[in-house]
Write a protein that holds these residues in place. Structure first.
Motif, PDB file in Angstrom:
ATOM      1  N   THR A 172       0.850  -1.193   0.000  1.00 27.42           N
ATOM      2  CA  THR A 172       0.000   0.000   0.000  1.00 27.42           C
ATOM      3  C   THR A 172       0.884   1.240   0.000  1.00 27.42           C
ATOM      4  O   THR A 172       1.809   1.341   0.814  1.00 27.42           O
ATOM      5  N   TYR A 173       0.610   2.157  -0.925  1.00 22.48           N
ATOM      6  CA  TYR A 173       1.449   3.345  -1.120  1.00 22.48           C
ATOM      7  C   TYR A 173       0.592   4.599  -1.012  1.00 22.48           C
ATOM      8  O   TYR A 173      -0.549   4.611  -1.499  1.00 22.48           O
ATOM      9  N   PRO A 174       1.122   5.667  -0.418  1.00 23.94           N
ATOM     10  CA  PRO A 174       0.363   6.925  -0.318  1.00 23.94           C
ATOM     11  C   PRO A 174       0.324   7.621  -1.676  1.00 23.94           C
ATOM     12  O   PRO A 174       1.340   8.129  -2.155  1.00 23.94           O
ATOM     13  N   ALA A 175      -0.874   7.652  -2.299  1.00 23.04           N
ATOM     14  CA  ALA A 175      -0.990   8.135  -3.684  1.00 23.04           C
ATOM     15  C   ALA A 175      -0.609   9.617  -3.816  1.00 23.04           C
ATOM     16  O   ALA A 175       0.063   9.996  -4.775  1.00 23.04           O
ATOM     17  N   ASP A 176      -1.011  10.449  -2.846  1.00 19.38           N
ATOM     18  CA  ASP A 176      -0.750  11.887  -2.975  1.00 19.38           C
ATOM     19  C   ASP A 176       0.738  12.220  -2.851  1.00 19.38           C
ATOM     20  O   ASP A 176       1.204  13.211  -3.386  1.00 19.38           O
ATOM     21  N   ARG A 177       1.475  11.387  -2.084  1.00 19.08           N
ATOM     22  CA  ARG A 177       2.914  11.616  -1.950  1.00 19.08           C
ATOM     23  C   ARG A 177       3.690  11.144  -3.171  1.00 19.08           C
ATOM     24  O   ARG A 177       4.866  11.468  -3.323  1.00 19.08           O
ATOM     25  N   LEU A 178       3.027  10.291  -3.987  1.00 20.77           N
ATOM     26  CA  LEU A 178       3.722   9.645  -5.107  1.00 20.77           C
ATOM     27  C   LEU A 178       2.905   9.815  -6.387  1.00 20.77           C
ATOM     28  O   LEU A 178       2.335   8.862  -6.903  1.00 20.77           O
ATOM     29  N   PRO A 179       2.872  11.059  -6.947  1.00 18.24           N
ATOM     30  CA  PRO A 179       2.020  11.296  -8.121  1.00 18.24           C
ATOM     31  C   PRO A 179       2.432  10.391  -9.286  1.00 18.24           C
ATOM     32  O   PRO A 179       3.619  10.270  -9.595  1.00 18.24           O
ATOM     33  N   VAL A 239       9.536  -2.144  -7.618  1.00 24.05           N
ATOM     34  CA  VAL A 239       9.088  -1.095  -6.698  1.00 24.05           C
ATOM     35  C   VAL A 239      10.131   0.022  -6.623  1.00 24.05           C
ATOM     36  O   VAL A 239       9.802   1.204  -6.635  1.00 24.05           O
ATOM     37  N   THR A 240      11.387  -0.387  -6.539  1.00 18.79           N
ATOM     38  CA  THR A 240      12.477   0.590  -6.422  1.00 18.79           C
ATOM     39  C   THR A 240      12.464   1.562  -7.604  1.00 18.79           C
ATOM     40  O   THR A 240      12.561   2.784  -7.423  1.00 18.79           O
ATOM     41  N   LYS A 241      12.295   1.010  -8.819  1.00 18.90           N
ATOM     42  CA  LYS A 241      12.285   1.870 -10.018  1.00 18.90           C
ATOM     43  C   LYS A 241      11.031   2.729 -10.068  1.00 18.90           C
ATOM     44  O   LYS A 241      11.084   3.888 -10.483  1.00 18.90           O
ATOM     45  N   ALA A 242       9.894   2.169  -9.660  1.00 19.57           N
ATOM     46  CA  ALA A 242       8.641   2.927  -9.674  1.00 19.57           C
ATOM     47  C   ALA A 242       8.724   4.093  -8.680  1.00 19.57           C
ATOM     48  O   ALA A 242       8.293   5.204  -8.980  1.00 19.57           O
ATOM     49  N   LEU A 243       9.295   3.822  -7.486  1.00 21.27           N
ATOM     50  CA  LEU A 243       9.441   4.900  -6.499  1.00 21.27           C
ATOM     51  C   LEU A 243      10.400   5.967  -7.026  1.00 21.27           C
ATOM     52  O   LEU A 243      10.168   7.167  -6.862  1.00 21.27           O
ATOM     53  N   GLU A 244      11.472   5.525  -7.667  1.00 20.76           N
ATOM     54  CA  GLU A 244      12.458   6.441  -8.253  1.00 20.76           C
ATOM     55  C   GLU A 244      11.775   7.367  -9.259  1.00 20.76           C
ATOM     56  O   GLU A 244      12.024   8.575  -9.271  1.00 20.76           O
ATOM     57  N   ALA A 245      10.902   6.777 -10.078  1.00 16.58           N
ATOM     58  CA  ALA A 245      10.182   7.563 -11.090  1.00 16.58           C
ATOM     59  C   ALA A 245       9.301   8.625 -10.437  1.00 16.58           C
ATOM     60  O   ALA A 245       8.942   9.613 -11.070  1.00 16.58           O
ATOM     61  N   CYS A 246       8.950   8.412  -9.150  1.00 15.57           N
ATOM     62  CA  CYS A 246       8.118   9.386  -8.429  1.00 15.57           C
ATOM     63  C   CYS A 246       8.959  10.237  -7.485  1.00 15.57           C
ATOM     64  O   CYS A 246       8.430  10.852  -6.550  1.00 15.57           O
ATOM     65  N   GLY A 247      10.275  10.235  -7.677  1.00 16.78           N
ATOM     66  CA  GLY A 247      11.143  11.141  -6.927  1.00 16.78           C
ATOM     67  C   GLY A 247      11.701  10.569  -5.638  1.00 16.78           C
ATOM     68  O   GLY A 247      12.427  11.265  -4.915  1.00 16.78           O
ATOM     69  N   VAL A 248      11.394   9.309  -5.306  1.00  8.49           N
ATOM     70  CA  VAL A 248      11.958   8.706  -4.090  1.00  8.49           C
ATOM     71  C   VAL A 248      13.228   7.955  -4.492  1.00  8.49           C
ATOM     72  O   VAL A 248      13.177   6.843  -5.014  1.00  8.49           O
ATOM     73  N   THR A 249      14.374   8.594  -4.256  1.00  6.30           N
ATOM     74  CA  THR A 249      15.638   8.021  -4.735  1.00  6.30           C
ATOM     75  C   THR A 249      16.166   6.944  -3.797  1.00  6.30           C
ATOM     76  O   THR A 249      16.985   6.126  -4.189  1.00  6.30           O
ATOM     77  N   ASP A 250      15.723   6.955  -2.547  1.00  2.12           N
ATOM     78  CA  ASP A 250      16.146   5.909  -1.613  1.00  2.12           C
ATOM     79  C   ASP A 250      15.023   5.677  -0.610  1.00  2.12           C
ATOM     80  O   ASP A 250      14.236   6.586  -0.337  1.00  2.12           O
ATOM     81  N   TYR A 251      14.914   4.453  -0.113  1.00  3.01           N
ATOM     82  CA  TYR A 251      13.957   4.169   0.962  1.00  3.01           C
ATOM     83  C   TYR A 251      14.544   3.088   1.839  1.00  3.01           C
ATOM     84  O   TYR A 251      15.341   2.265   1.381  1.00  3.01           O
ATOM     85  N   THR A 252      14.175   3.137   3.125  1.00  3.77           N
ATOM     86  CA  THR A 252      14.732   2.172   4.075  1.00  3.77           C
ATOM     87  C   THR A 252      13.607   1.558   4.911  1.00  3.77           C
ATOM     88  O   THR A 252      12.526   2.135   5.062  1.00  3.77           O
ATOM     89  N   ARG A 253      13.880   0.388   5.457  1.00  8.22           N
ATOM     90  CA  ARG A 253      12.930  -0.352   6.262  1.00  8.22           C
ATOM     91  C   ARG A 253      12.882   0.252   7.671  1.00  8.22           C
ATOM     92  O   ARG A 253      13.914   0.332   8.341  1.00  8.22           O
ATOM     93  N   ALA A 254      11.721   0.724   8.082  1.00  5.47           N
ATOM     94  CA  ALA A 254      11.590   1.304   9.424  1.00  5.47           C
ATOM     95  C   ALA A 254      11.229   0.233  10.440  1.00  5.47           C
ATOM     96  O   ALA A 254      11.693   0.258  11.574  1.00  5.47           O
TER      97      ALA A 254
END
Lengths: 238, 238
Positions: free
Chosen positions: B146-153, B165-180
């Motif tokens: 589940t992804y926050p749509a407004d944060r990831l146009p 997922v990594t490439k899709a997030l990158e395409a929406c400006g998220v260049t890195d993400y980590t496990r919380a």
């Protein structure tokens, strides 16, 4: 016996039981009286009792185990896995009373896999303890822990005396230990595990293997742990 | 047909199959030919074929699934959980070919639990993707992310286009993400899960829920993942 005839009998009985659970008369994991006992107590037939119990089950207040009866449903115990994993602290922090019941403590030669994980020669002596961990009265884990006997002189006796692994290790000069690695899969409960954990045979278990090391990085414990999948949630925070 | 009459027929057939598996003709997770097919191929009766297959099963080279046949047994895939959990990297590192098969990608309003975990208002739009992750041809996980749509146009489209997922997030400006955080329990496979993962209904699954955050600590994904307990070992190193 319920006296308000506008409320269906089964609902009055369900409310009565729900109240007893809320008041702590029946605690998570406790077995509720049998259908026959409840029918006698409330002066109704077993069909009505079954309706009441079904209602508690649907409401996630109780669950039935085939052939064993109906039990008060416990919320899963949160069990943090991190640098320092301490059973007593974890269970106390979740608001429950931790106890351990040792089934066996034996000293024997280690096999090739234990030797590799504990950095020993194959055949070196190890202390192996097996048992059940409980939160309040409910079994939350079955464990088999293996310790390097030569590194921990007198450990078997210390473990029998203290029951707490942390205190037993302390008695053998290990003042601190940390989790080096954890590996997790899932498995179906065998008949023995099911009996020990009071769950159905074949029920899903989280199976964890782990290595704990002392402050020099030397392994002091290799542990196998089986957690009932619906009673425990392992948590990992980065 | 085996010609050495000093070796029992079933053993020659077992050796033949073992050789074919070792040569990679049948890969982990592959279904072996049916008893009827093997009987015809080797010119023997099905009893002999059954002896050969039992031998492979005892030797942990194959396993049978009730009603489905006999399959080449895969060693569990090691799946590291750490600060950066990347499906494609994890599977590639274990020497297998990663693929993902999306079952659905939808945009809908989030519920209270999703809102809390993703730090959204209840009812805010989320992109929800479900699917199966495979290592070589073998399903190793079922996921619902589940992804926050407004944060990831444009995220739903990006995910459909990239599958990673990594490439899709990158395409929406998220260049890195980590496990919380990661939470783990075990559960029995439902009929739907069993069909999707090609396992028996009721088979034990590792059930993991996790939150991934961007470099500001803002949640970008809440994931639920079900791993077949005998195919995947999650590993955690401190």
């Amino acid at each position: 016996m319920p006296s308000d005839r506008k409320t269906p009998l089964w609902e009055s009985i369900a409310n009565d039981l729900r109240g007893a659970i809320a008041a702590g008369h029946y605690k998570p994991g406790d077995k509720l009286p049998t259908e026959a006992e409840l029918a006698a107590r409330f002066g109704v037939n077993r069909h009505t009792v079954r309706q009441a119990l079904s209602h508690l089950i649907d409401a996630k207040i109780a669950h039935s185990r085939r052939g064993a009866g109906t039990f008060v449903l416990a919320k899963p115990t949160e069990y943090p896995i991190g640098k320092r994993v301490r059973f007593h602290q974890n269970i106390t922090a979740s608001g429950q009373r931790p106890t351990k019941s040792h089934l066996s403590i034996e000293t024997r030669a280690c096999d090739a896999s234990e030797a590799r994980l504990l950095q020993l020669e194959t055949g070196a002596p190890v202390v192996v303890s097996t048992g059940i961990s409980l939160a309040d009265a409910l079994p939350v884990a079955m464990f088999q822990s293996t310790y390097p006997a030569d590194r921990l002189p007198g450990f078997a006796g210390a473990l029998a005396a203290h029951s707490s692994v942390t205190k037993a290790l302390e008695a053998c000069g290990v003042t601190d230990y940390t989790r080096a690695s954890t590996r997790i899969s899932a498995t179906a409960a065998t008949a023995t595990q099911a009996a020990a954990l009071q769950i159905a045979q074949g029920a899903p278990l989280v199976f964890s293997t782990s290595v704990n090391v002392d402050d020099q990085g030397t392994p002091v414990e290799f542990g196998k742990t089986w957690f009932p999948g619906d009673r425990v949630t392992l948590t990992f925070d980065e």
